[in-house]
Motif scaffolding. Structure first.
Motif, short mmCIF file in Angstrom:
data_model
loop_
_atom_site.label_atom_id
_atom_site.label_comp_id
_atom_site.label_asym_id
_atom_site.label_seq_id
_atom_site.Cartn_x
_atom_site.Cartn_y
_atom_site.Cartn_z
N ILE A 78 0.83 -1.20 0.00
CA ILE A 78 0.00 0.00 0.00
C ILE A 78 0.87 1.25 0.00
CG2 ILE A 78 -1.70 1.30 1.37
CD1 ILE A 78 -2.79 -1.50 2.26
N GLU A 79 2.03 1.17 0.64
CA GLU A 79 2.95 2.32 0.63
C GLU A 79 3.35 2.68 -0.80
OE1 GLU A 79 7.17 3.86 2.50
OE2 GLU A 79 6.85 1.73 2.28
N ILE A 80 3.54 1.68 -1.63
CA ILE A 80 3.89 1.94 -3.03
C ILE A 80 2.82 2.83 -3.67
CG2 ILE A 80 4.23 0.89 -5.31
CD1 ILE A 80 5.20 -1.65 -3.72
N LEU A 81 1.57 2.52 -3.39
CA LEU A 81 0.46 3.30 -3.96
C LEU A 81 0.48 4.75 -3.49
CD1 LEU A 81 -2.44 0.71 -3.61
CD2 LEU A 81 -1.14 1.28 -5.68
N TRP A 82 0.64 4.95 -2.17
CA TRP A 82 0.56 6.33 -1.71
C TRP A 82 1.79 7.15 -2.07
CZ3 TRP A 82 3.91 8.35 1.84
CH2 TRP A 82 4.40 7.55 2.88
N VAL A 83 2.95 6.52 -2.13
CA VAL A 83 4.15 7.27 -2.53
C VAL A 83 4.03 7.71 -3.99
CG1 VAL A 83 6.63 7.11 -2.93
CG2 VAL A 83 5.66 6.26 -0.80
N ILE A 84 3.58 6.81 -4.85
CA ILE A 84 3.38 7.18 -6.25
C ILE A 84 2.27 8.22 -6.36
CG2 ILE A 84 2.58 6.30 -8.49
CD1 ILE A 84 4.21 3.75 -7.85
N GLY A 85 1.24 8.07 -5.52
CA GLY A 85 0.15 9.05 -5.51
C GLY A 85 0.63 10.44 -5.15
N LEU A 86 1.61 10.54 -4.25
CA LEU A 86 2.14 11.85 -3.89
C LEU A 86 2.70 12.58 -5.11
CD1 LEU A 86 4.01 11.10 -0.54
CD2 LEU A 86 1.87 12.34 -0.81
N LYS A 87 3.26 11.83 -6.03
CA LYS A 87 3.86 12.43 -7.23
C LYS A 87 2.80 12.73 -8.30
CE LYS A 87 7.29 11.68 -10.84
NZ LYS A 87 8.38 10.82 -11.32
N HIS A 88 1.83 11.83 -8.44
CA HIS A 88 0.93 11.91 -9.60
C HIS A 88 -0.47 12.44 -9.30
CE1 HIS A 88 3.86 9.91 -12.17
NE2 HIS A 88 4.06 9.05 -11.18
N ALA A 89 -0.87 12.57 -8.04
CA ALA A 89 -2.22 13.04 -7.72
C ALA A 89 -2.37 14.51 -8.11
CB ALA A 89 -2.50 12.85 -6.24
N GLN A 90 -3.53 14.80 -8.71
CA GLN A 90 -3.80 16.18 -9.10
C GLN A 90 -5.19 16.63 -8.66
OE1 GLN A 90 -3.10 16.43 -13.31
NE2 GLN A 90 -0.90 16.11 -13.09
N GLN A 91 -6.14 15.73 -8.71
CA GLN A 91 -7.51 16.10 -8.36
C GLN A 91 -7.78 15.79 -6.89
OE1 GLN A 91 -10.11 14.17 -11.12
NE2 GLN A 91 -9.21 15.17 -12.90
N LEU A 92 -8.82 16.41 -6.34
CA LEU A 92 -9.15 16.25 -4.93
C LEU A 92 -9.39 14.78 -4.56
CD1 LEU A 92 -9.67 17.55 -2.21
CD2 LEU A 92 -12.05 17.88 -2.91
N TRP A 93 -10.11 14.05 -5.40
CA TRP A 93 -10.39 12.65 -5.07
C TRP A 93 -9.12 11.81 -5.08
CZ3 TRP A 93 -9.40 8.44 -8.12
CH2 TRP A 93 -9.14 8.68 -9.46
N GLU A 94 -8.15 12.18 -5.92
CA GLU A 94 -6.87 11.47 -5.93
C GLU A 94 -6.10 11.72 -4.64
OE1 GLU A 94 -5.99 11.41 -10.73
OE2 GLU A 94 -5.46 13.20 -9.58
N TRP A 95 -6.13 12.96 -4.17
CA TRP A 95 -5.47 13.29 -2.91
C TRP A 95 -6.17 12.59 -1.74
CZ3 TRP A 95 -0.74 14.66 -2.63
CH2 TRP A 95 -0.17 15.41 -3.66
N ALA A 96 -7.49 12.48 -1.82
CA ALA A 96 -8.25 11.76 -0.78
C ALA A 96 -7.84 10.29 -0.76
CB ALA A 96 -9.74 11.91 -1.02
N ALA A 97 -7.66 9.70 -1.94
CA ALA A 97 -7.21 8.30 -2.03
C ALA A 97 -5.81 8.14 -1.44
CB ALA A 97 -7.26 7.82 -3.48
N VAL A 98 -4.94 9.10 -1.69
CA VAL A 98 -3.59 9.07 -1.12
C VAL A 98 -3.69 9.09 0.41
CG1 VAL A 98 -1.44 10.38 -0.83
CG2 VAL A 98 -2.42 10.06 -3.12
N LEU A 99 -4.51 9.97 0.95
CA LEU A 99 -4.67 10.06 2.39
C LEU A 99 -5.20 8.75 2.98
CD1 LEU A 99 -4.51 11.75 4.95
CD2 LEU A 99 -6.82 12.58 4.45
N VAL A 100 -6.19 8.15 2.34
CA VAL A 100 -6.74 6.87 2.81
C VAL A 100 -5.67 5.78 2.79
CG1 VAL A 100 -8.36 5.01 2.22
CG2 VAL A 100 -9.14 7.38 2.23
N THR A 101 -4.86 5.71 1.74
CA THR A 101 -3.82 4.68 1.68
C THR A 101 -2.73 4.92 2.73
OG1 THR A 101 -2.72 5.83 -0.16
CG2 THR A 101 -4.24 4.05 -0.74
#
Length: 115
Positions: free
Chosen positions: A14-37
């Motif tokens: 799951i860490e892989i997902l949130w670390v990659i999300g930190l780089k690639h998230a742009q929309q609010l729902w993507e940032w919310a998914a990063v926070l959940v992970t």
């Protein structure tokens, strides 16, 4: 493999997902998914650390996350492939696997501390 090591493995994946999300998230729902992970990943690590040595748990967790993130970035996001990266990831994984193999299932209480 007991349940606590499965928690560590899942947390690392799951860490892989949130670390990659930190780089690639742009929309609010993507940032919310990063926070959940992030929350889920750390919850699993805290559960595992209740029964396993925290230093080993953290080393294995970050090793899985590091190796997985570098590999995923190369395979899915066009990060340059370098043999040196692959060799270093292999060394990192050897250390992580070695730590897991030599770790007792139950942490030893500190001297002078009664459970």
């Amino acid at each position: 493999m007991n349940r606590n090591w499965i928690y560590v493995l899942l947390a690392g994946l799951i860490e892989i997902l949130w670390v990659i999300g930190l780089k690639h998230a742009q929309q609010l729902w993507e940032w919310a998914a990063v926070l959940v992970t992030i929350v889920l990943s750390f919850y699993l690590i805290m559960k595992a650390a209740q029964r396993l040595p925290v230093g080993t748990v953290y080393a294995v967790f970050t090793g899985i996350g590091t190796a997985g993130t570098v590999t995923t970035e190369m395979l899915a996001f066009g990060e340059p492939f370098r043999l040196s990266k692959i060799i270093l990831i292999a060394i990192l994984l050897a250390g992580v696997i070695g730590l897991k193999l030599v770790t007792d299932e139950q942490p030893q209480p500190a001297k002078g501390v009664r459970s």
